[in-house]
Scaffold this motif. Structure first.
Motif, short mmCIF file in Angstrom:
data_model
loop_
_atom_site.label_atom_id
_atom_site.label_comp_id
_atom_site.label_asym_id
_atom_site.label_seq_id
_atom_site.Cartn_x
_atom_site.Cartn_y
_atom_site.Cartn_z
N ALA A 161 -10.00 -22.31 -7.40
CA ALA A 161 -8.91 -21.95 -8.30
C ALA A 161 -7.83 -21.19 -7.54
O ALA A 161 -8.12 -20.34 -6.72
CB ALA A 161 -9.43 -21.09 -9.45
N SER B 72 -5.07 -24.71 -13.50
CA SER B 72 -5.59 -25.24 -14.76
C SER B 72 -6.91 -25.95 -14.49
O SER B 72 -7.08 -26.59 -13.45
CB SER B 72 -4.60 -26.24 -15.39
N GLU B 73 -7.83 -25.87 -15.43
CA GLU B 73 -9.12 -26.51 -15.27
C GLU B 73 -9.00 -28.03 -15.36
O GLU B 73 -8.13 -28.56 -16.03
CB GLU B 73 -10.09 -26.04 -16.37
#
Length: 342
Positions: A7, A171-172
């Protein structure tokens, strides 16, 4: 060159806030444009051939004028690319299955509608992160999209993609990055490689990039597209002087300049210039700069490179991407390329 596998921490990004319209808004470091403009003007006016990057076209009036350009009969790129997206958006979404769409240089976001309509057909939702230097354009686009797609979760990113790619919020899930409109052609070869490498560095292995690129074609078609009969492109080009006057306390007189645009066959690119109609001086008092223009001298305000599919494939592969899919218009005027980090 390794792409991100974790991330992104958003270092240097102010946390998203909601403006008075209720939209989540993130101001990236490059959203403070005045210092960048100072630097670009000093650098661009220092040499024998004056030039400025095209990102400064897009104040509120410039964005509106560009939308009018897109509606002219001569300007084929927008309608041709839009037709391609209408035909292939569903297949691209089905292939990528993204959780988030990140659109770089999103402008009005009108062509992105094809993806949201396809989402409804496929029965799934995506998050949308439009990324643009003009916050007025972002808010207007978000308001329009909210009225059409009530389910759409949006986070507006205000910044400069020339410097802010490392600061994009994470963002996932797989992300589908969109860089449409042939904007890749506004960068020369080295700039395009630098941009694509920076974008690749901001991507994760499961992400995809969809590039829209304009194709080499007949010279008369290209020249007409940047010299529309209604004169919107000329107004758009000359509006840059108003931007400089406003932000730099300059005294450019638009009546002393003329819009000039033509296809440079040797370089394979459209060039847009502002040509001085007389010899005179211009003062930019906020940065303490006085510049002399000789009659006939120009400011190069934009290039728009045109490509073959083979040329674009070589460019993205040189930047470390893998060519996954290519869709082209029936007349060969425009293409979409779907690529992934290798």
């Amino acid at each position: 060159m390794e792409q991100n596998t974790r991330a992104v921490d958003g270092l240097g990004v102010r946390p998203g806030t909601r403006d008075k319209t209720g939209f989540a808004l993130v101001r990236l470091p490059g959203s403070s444009r005045s210092s960048g403009l100072d630097r670009d003007v000093r650098r661009g006016f220092a040499g024998p051939r004056k030039h400025l990057p095209p990102k400064y076209f897009y104040d509120a009036r410039g964005s509106l004028l560009f939308e009018r350009i897109c509606g002219t009969p001569e300007y084929y790129p927008t309608r041709t690319e839009s037709a391609l997206l209408a035909r292939h958006a569903r297949g691209i979404l089905d292939q990528v299955a993204p959780g988030t769409l990140v659109e770089i240089g999103s402008g009005s976001s009108e062509k992105t509608d094809h993806f949201f309509a396809a989402c409804e057909q496929l029965g799934f939702c995506v998050r949308y992160q439009p990324f643009d230097v003009c916050d007025e354009a972002l808010r207007a686009a978000a308001a329009r999209l909210r009225s059409r797609y009530a389910w759409l979760d949006m986070e507006l990113l205000v910044g400069d993609y020339a410097v802010d790619l490392p600061a994009l919020p994470y963002s996932e899930g797989p992300r589908l990055f969109l860089f449409l409109g042939g904007t890749i052609g506004n960068l020369n070869h080295d700039e395009a490689l630098t941009f694509l490498a920076a974008l690749r560095g901001a991507m994760c292995p499961e992400d995809f990039l969809l590039l829209g690129f304009d194709r080499i074609k007949e010279k008369h078609v290209l020249d007409a597209a940047y010299n529309d009969a209604a004169g919107y492109t000329a107004q758009f080009n000359l509006n840059l002087l108003k931007v400089l006057n406003t932000r730099l306390d300059a005294d450019f007189d638009k009546h002393r300049f003329a819009h000039v645009a033509f296809f440079n066959e040797d370089e394979g690119q459209i060039e847009m210039h502002l040509q001085a109609q007389c010899t005179h001086e211009v003062s930019m008092s906020r940065i303490g700069l006085v510049t002399r223009f000789v009659e006939g001298e120009t400011i190069l305000t934009e290039i728009s490179r045109k490509f073959t599919p083979e040329g674009m494939k070589a460019l993205v592969e040189a930047a470390g991407f893998r060519w996954r899919r290519h869709e082209e218009a029936d007349n060969g005027y425009f293409s979409l390329a779907l690529v992934t980090p290798t």
